[in-house]
Design a protein around this motif. Structure first.
Motif, PDB file in Angstrom:
ATOM      1  N   TYR A 182      41.001  48.301  41.645  1.00  0.00           N
ATOM      2  CA  TYR A 182      41.631  47.988  42.934  1.00  0.00           C
ATOM      3  C   TYR A 182      40.690  47.142  43.790  1.00  0.00           C
ATOM      4  O   TYR A 182      41.097  46.132  44.358  1.00  0.00           O
ATOM      5  CB  TYR A 182      41.971  49.298  43.657  1.00  0.00           C
ATOM      6  CG  TYR A 182      42.590  49.118  45.020  1.00  0.00           C
ATOM      7  CD1 TYR A 182      43.967  49.119  45.185  1.00  0.00           C
ATOM      8  CD2 TYR A 182      41.792  48.945  46.149  1.00  0.00           C
ATOM      9  CE1 TYR A 182      44.541  48.949  46.430  1.00  0.00           C
ATOM     10  CE2 TYR A 182      42.353  48.768  47.400  1.00  0.00           C
ATOM     11  CZ  TYR A 182      43.723  48.772  47.544  1.00  0.00           C
ATOM     12  OH  TYR A 182      44.280  48.593  48.781  1.00  0.00           O
ATOM     13  N   ASN A 183      39.434  47.549  43.870  1.00  0.00           N
ATOM     14  CA  ASN A 183      38.503  46.820  44.724  1.00  0.00           C
ATOM     15  C   ASN A 183      38.214  45.422  44.189  1.00  0.00           C
ATOM     16  O   ASN A 183      37.958  44.500  44.967  1.00  0.00           O
ATOM     17  CB  ASN A 183      37.200  47.608  44.898  1.00  0.00           C
ATOM     18  CG  ASN A 183      37.389  48.767  45.865  1.00  0.00           C
ATOM     19  OD1 ASN A 183      38.440  48.900  46.491  1.00  0.00           O
ATOM     20  ND2 ASN A 183      36.368  49.609  45.982  1.00  0.00           N
ATOM     21  N   ALA A 184      38.257  45.265  42.881  1.00  0.00           N
ATOM     22  CA  ALA A 184      38.076  43.926  42.311  1.00  0.00           C
ATOM     23  C   ALA A 184      39.266  43.051  42.698  1.00  0.00           C
ATOM     24  O   ALA A 184      39.101  41.895  43.107  1.00  0.00           O
ATOM     25  CB  ALA A 184      37.933  44.008  40.793  1.00  0.00           C
ATOM     26  N   HIS A 185      40.483  43.614  42.588  1.00  0.00           N
ATOM     27  CA  HIS A 185      41.666  42.850  42.994  1.00  0.00           C
ATOM     28  C   HIS A 185      41.641  42.536  44.485  1.00  0.00           C
ATOM     29  O   HIS A 185      41.968  41.426  44.897  1.00  0.00           O
ATOM     30  CB  HIS A 185      42.949  43.618  42.633  1.00  0.00           C
ATOM     31  CG  HIS A 185      43.656  43.048  41.446  1.00  0.00           C
ATOM     32  ND1 HIS A 185      45.011  43.117  41.270  1.00  0.00           N
ATOM     33  CD2 HIS A 185      43.189  42.367  40.386  1.00  0.00           C
ATOM     34  CE1 HIS A 185      45.334  42.504  40.138  1.00  0.00           C
ATOM     35  NE2 HIS A 185      44.235  42.065  39.587  1.00  0.00           N
ATOM     36  N   ALA A 186      41.235  43.520  45.272  1.00  0.00           N
ATOM     37  CA  ALA A 186      41.166  43.294  46.722  1.00  0.00           C
ATOM     38  C   ALA A 186      40.194  42.157  47.029  1.00  0.00           C
ATOM     39  O   ALA A 186      40.483  41.281  47.855  1.00  0.00           O
ATOM     40  CB  ALA A 186      40.724  44.571  47.429  1.00  0.00           C
ATOM     41  N   SER A 187      39.062  42.137  46.341  1.00  0.00           N
ATOM     42  CA  SER A 187      38.066  41.084  46.567  1.00  0.00           C
ATOM     43  C   SER A 187      38.645  39.721  46.214  1.00  0.00           C
ATOM     44  O   SER A 187      38.485  38.744  46.966  1.00  0.00           O
ATOM     45  CB  SER A 187      36.818  41.329  45.710  1.00  0.00           C
ATOM     46  OG  SER A 187      36.283  42.604  45.969  1.00  0.00           O
TER      47      SER A 187
END
Lengths: 502, 240
Positions: A182-187
Motif C-alpha cells: 500500500y505504501n509503495a502504491h501511495a508513494s
C-alpha cells in the motif's frame, strides 16, 4: 535434508565486534531472522543461511559494524557449470519445483543502451542551455492524425483522440497492489500527481484511497481481470490491456494466496487466501481481431474517453505483432523488454525468453514507419530503463515515452536482493506484512521519486540541449543523434544507427 | 421505453444511441452489433435479432434480454445485473464475471464461465439450459455454474477439459457426471440436500424465465464439482 542438498550460504555476515554495541537493531530489522542476541555471551549472532543480502541491517546499523559479503566458499571452478547452475540442480533435485525468481534478469547479456552513444553540437550548430532557454519535455500519448483536415467552413479540425498528457516522457510501469505494498502504491501515486506523469495499477485493481489520483493513473486489465469494474475503468487517465510482461513472456501471473490478505483481497475482489491466477493467455483473445474486440469493448464501456494501451513483451516477431496492434484500434503500444522486473517469475523464463528492448523498439518503430501507420499509436518502452540517458536513447530510437519500475523501486529503498517472491521485503516494498509495510513512509517515498524524476528531467533537457534539440518531439526517432560502439553490422542495421566514427 | 432500430447502424452509432436513451431501451433488427450495453447500470435493454460479440461486457447492473441467439463473449467481466438469452450463446460466455447472473435457454460454446470469481456477497451465477463446449469453468475461482443439459438426449452435456485449473466456486451438472473426465484437483460428487436446496433457486429462476418444469428438471440426479484447493500451485515452485 540429505548432505547433498546442503548449499553453503551465499553471503557472509561480517560483524566488527569492536564496533558492535549489541543494540539489536539488526535483529529487529531483519524479517528473515538472520540476527539474534545471545544472552550468555552478550553478543549478536548471525544465521547466514537466511540472509538475502538486502542490506537493511547494514544500512541501519548505528555503528557501521556490519557488512554483507559474498562467501568465498566455492565449488571447484568450472566455466561450463557455474555455481548458480549447480545450486539450481540441487534445489530442483530436492524439491521437484519450478525455479522461481524475482526482479529483472541478472545475467550478463548485452545491454545495448551501453553500446549506444549520444551526439552533441560543436561549432556548426549551437547547443542549448536548458537553464536559460525554453525546453519542452511534455509529451502526449495517443493516436496522431496523419494529416491536417479542414471542416466545411475551412477551419482546421482540432479534435484529437483521447491522449495522455505527461510533463516528461516517463511513467511508472505496472506493479500491482499485492505484489507491492500500500505504501509503495501511495508513494507512486502521489509522486505521479506531483510530477504530472502517470503510475500504473498493474493487474491488482485500484485501492479506494487512490481513486483521487485518477488522472495520473493507468488502470490495467489483464487476463485474470482482477479488480476490473466500471468505476475502475473510468477512474484512470488510460486503460492498459496487459498481454505480456518482459520478465515472463508467454506465461501468466500468480499471486499466492498468502499475499491475498485484507485490502489486497478487497481490491482484487477475490477471497482472502485464494490464489490470484492470471492465465497465460486472455481466453477471449486468439487473434488481432479478438484484441480489437477487447479494445473496443473497453472504449464502448468508457464512451471513447480513454486511450487504450496494449502492453506486450518484446519477443521475436515483435514488429509484426506491433503492426497488428497498431491496427487493432489501440492508441498506445507498450513494449516490455526481457530485462524487465517482476515480483515473481520462473527463473528460466526470465533468463531465456524474450528479446532486448533496444532491438525490439528499433524494429517496431521502423516497421510502423515502413507501413505508414506510425501515427496510429504512441510507443512506450520499458524493460530496464535505468537513467535519463537510457530515456534519451529510447526516444531517439523512436519511443514516445518510457516505463520505469525498477529505478522507481530503488528510489523507494529497494536494494535488488531479488527475493520479492518471499513477501518478506525488509524495505516495506514487496510485502503485505504490516510491520514491514510501515517502514516505507509515503511522504518520504514520494519525495524521493519526485527527486529522482526531477533530476532525470533536467538531465534529459541537458542531453537534448547538447544536441541542439529543444523538444522531445524533435528528438523522437532522430537516430542520427545516436552512434553504436562495438556493435556488429547486423545489430547496427536493426538499431538503424551508424557506428561511432561514421 | 425507447425503441431503436439497429438496421444500418454500426456498433458505435448504436452504442451512442443506447447510452443517450433515457430509461429502458428496445433494440429491433439487431444484426451483429457488438458491445451492446457495455458497462451499463440501471437500464433494461431488450434485443430483437442477434447481438454481436461482447454483449453486456462489464455490465454493472443493467438487465439485458435477447429474444434469439447471442454470439461470443456475452457478459465479459460482468459485475452485476442480469443477461437472459432465449436462444444459445457462442464462446467465452461470462468470462471473468464476478457478479450478476446469466441465463441461457439453449447451449453455450467453448470456454463458458472461464475464470469466474466471487468476493463476499458478490457471487455470480450462470445457468445454461442446454449443453456446453469444452473448457467449461476453466480456472474458475468463484461463483456458480449450472449446466442442465436439456435436450441432450443421452449425449454428454459438457465438452472436454471441464474445470481445468479450477480453484474456487461450484459447478452443478445435471446427471451423474460419470461420462465426464474431471482433472485431478477437483472433487465431483452427487448433489446432497443442501446443494439441491441451493440449486432449486437457480432452476426456479430459469423455469420462470423460460417456462420449463422445475420439478421435472430437479427429478434427475445432479453432480457437484468443487476444487480441492484454493492454492493449486502452492507446491509447484522452489525459491531460487
Amino acid at each position: 535434508m540429505s548432505a547433498v542438498d546442503f548449499i553453503f550460504p551465499e553471503f557472509e555476515v561480517v560483524r566488527n565486534s569492536d564496533r558492535c554495541i549489541a543494540c539489536r537493531v539488526c535483529e529487529r530489522q531483519c524479517s528473515n531472522k538472520v540476527h539474534s542476541y545471545n544472552e550468555e555471551r552478550g553478543a549478536m549472532l548471525s544465521d547466514e543461511t537466511k540472509c538475502v543480502n538486502c542490506q537493511r541491517c547494514v544500512s541501519l546499523c548505528p555503528t557501521r559494524a556490519l557488512k554483507i559479503v559474498k562467501s568465498d566458499c566455492a565449488f571447484r571452478e568450472n566455466a561450463n557449470w557455474q555455481p548458480d547452475t549447480i545450486k539450481q540442480v540441487y534445489r530442483q533435485a530436492s524439491s521437484g519445483g519450478v525455479l522461481l525468481s524475482a526482479m529483472g534478469n541478472p545475467k550478463p547479456q548485452p545491454v545495448y543502451w551501453d553500446r549506444i552513444l549520444i551526439n552533441a553540437s560543436q561549432v556548426t550548430n549551437p547547443s542549448i542551455d536548458p537553464l536559460r532557454e525554453p525546453m519542452e519535455t511534455r509529451v502526449f500519448l495517443g493516436k496522431k492524425p496523419s494529416r491536417a483536415e479542414r471542416g466545411p467552413d475551412g477551419k482546421l479540425k482540432t479534435e484529437l483522440s483521447p491522449q495522455i498528457d505527461l510533463s516528461m516522457p516517463v511513467m511508472f510501469s505496472a506493479m500491482s497492489y499485492g505484489s507491492i505494498s500500500y505504501n509503495a502504491h501511495a508513494s507512486l501515486a502521489r509522486a505521479a500527481e506531483a510530477l504530472g506523469i502517470c503510475y500504473n495499477t498493474g493487474e491488482g485493481g485500484l485501492h479506494e484511497d487512490f481513486y483521487r489520483y485518477g488522472k495520473n493513473t493507468i488502470v490495467q486489465v489483464a487476463s485474470g481481470r482482477f479488480g476490473v469494474h466500471k468505476d475502475y475503468l473510468e477512474a484512470g487517465a488510460a486503460i492498459e490491456i496487459k498481454m505480456g510482461q518482459g520478465a515472463k513472456p508467454g506465461i501468466g501471473g500468480h499471486l499466492p494466496g498468502t499475499k491475498i490478505v485484507g485490502d489486497v483481497s478487497r481490491t482484487r475482489m477475490i477471497p482472502e487466501g485464494s490464489d490470484a491466477i492470471s492465465p497465460a493467455p486472455h481466453h477471449d483473445i486468439y487473434s488481432i481481431e479478438d484484441l480489437r474486440q477487447l479494445v473496443y469493448s473497453l472504449k464502448e464501456a468508457t464512451a471513447y474517453k480513454k486511450p487504450v494501451i496494449v502492453k506486450v513483451a518484446a519477443v521475436h516477431n515483435i514488429a509484426a505483432i506491433a503492426s497488428g496492434i497498431a491496427r487493432s484500434g489501440a492508441d498506445i503500444i507498450a513494449i516490455d523488454g526481457y530485462r524487465g522486473g517482476t515480483g515473481a517469475a520462473p527463473t528460466l523464463i526470465r533468463e531465456n525468453v524474450g528479446i532486448p528492448i533496444e532491438l525490439a523498439l528499433a524494429a517496431v518503430d521502423q516497421r510502423l514507419r515502413d507501413e505508414g501507420i506510425r501515427g496510429n499509436v504512441s510507443l512506450v518502452v520499458g524493460g530496464s530503463i535505468r537513467s535519463a540517458a537510457d530515456v534519451v536513447k529510447a526516444i531517439a530510437l523512436g519511443a514516445d515515452a518510457c516505463y520505469v519500475a525498477t529505478a522507481a523501486l530503488l528510489a523507494l529503498g529497494c536494494h535488488l536482493c531479488r527475493t520479492c517472491n518471499t513477501g518478506n521485503c525488509n524495505w516495506g516494498i514487496a510485502t503485505q506484512r504490516p510491520e514491514l509495510v510501515k517502514r516505507l513512509n509515503p511522504d518520504i517515498g514520494s519525495e524521493r521519486l519526485i527527486n529522482l524524476m526531477t533530476a532525470w528531467r533536467h538531465e534529459i533537457m541537458e542531453l537534448m540541449g547538447g544536441m541542439g534539440i529543444n523538444s522531445i518531439e524533435a528528438l523522437k526517432g532522430n537516430r542520427m543523434m545516436l552512434r553504436g560502439v562495438g556493435l556488429n553490422e547486423k545489430e547496427l542495421g536493426i538499431l538503424g544507427i551508424s557506428h561511432a566514427g561514421e | 421505453m425507447t425503441v431503436l432500430d439497429a438496421n444500418g447502424l454500426d456498433f458505435r452509432a448504436l452504442g451512442e444511441r443506447v447510452r443517450a436513451a433515457e430509461g429502458d431501451v428496445e433494440i429491433t433488427n439487431c444484426c451483429g452489433q457488438r458491445f451492446i450495453g457495455a458497462g451499463m447500470s440501471a437500464k433494461s435493454i431488450e434485443i430483437g435479432g442477434i447481438p454481436g460479440n461482447a454483449l453486456g461486457a462489464y455490465l454493472d447492473g443493467a438487465e439485458i434480454t435477447v429474444r434469439g441467439n447471442a454470439q461470443d463473449a456475452v457478459g465479459d467481466t460482468m459485475n452485476g445485473g442480469r443477461i437472459v438469452i432465449h436462444g444459445s450463446v457462442g464462446d467465452a460466455v461470462g468470462y471473468a464475471m464476478r457478479g450478476g447472473s446469466i441465463f441461457v435457454r439453449g447451449n453455450a460454446g467453448y470456454r463458458a464461465g472461464i475464470h469466474m470469481k466471487e468476493y463476499k456477497d458478490k457471487v455470480p451465477l450462470m445457468v445454461i439450459g442446454g449443453c456446453t463446449g469444452s473448457f467449461l469453468g476453466e480456472y474458475q475461482a468463484g461463483g456458480v455454474i449450472v449446466v442442465l443439459g436439456l435436450g441432450a438426449n443421452g449425449r454428454r452435456i459438457v465438452g472436454n477439459f471441464s474445470c481445468t485449473g479450477m480453484h474456487g466456486g461450484k459447478l452443478f451438472l445435471r446427471g451423474d457426471g460419470r461420462d465426464v473426465l474431471f482433472p485431478a484437483q477437483v472433487t465431483a460428487r452427487p448433489a446432497e440436500e443442501d446443494d439441491l436446496a441451493e440449486l432449486r433457486k437457480y432452476v426456479g429462476e430459469y423455469c420462470e424465465l423460460f417456462g420449463a418444469d422445475a420439478e421435472e428438471i430437479l427429478a434427475s440426479p445432479f453432480t457437484v464439482v468443487t476444487p480441492d484447493s484454493k492454492n493449486p500451485y502452492k507446491r509447484m515452485y522452489v525459491s531460487n
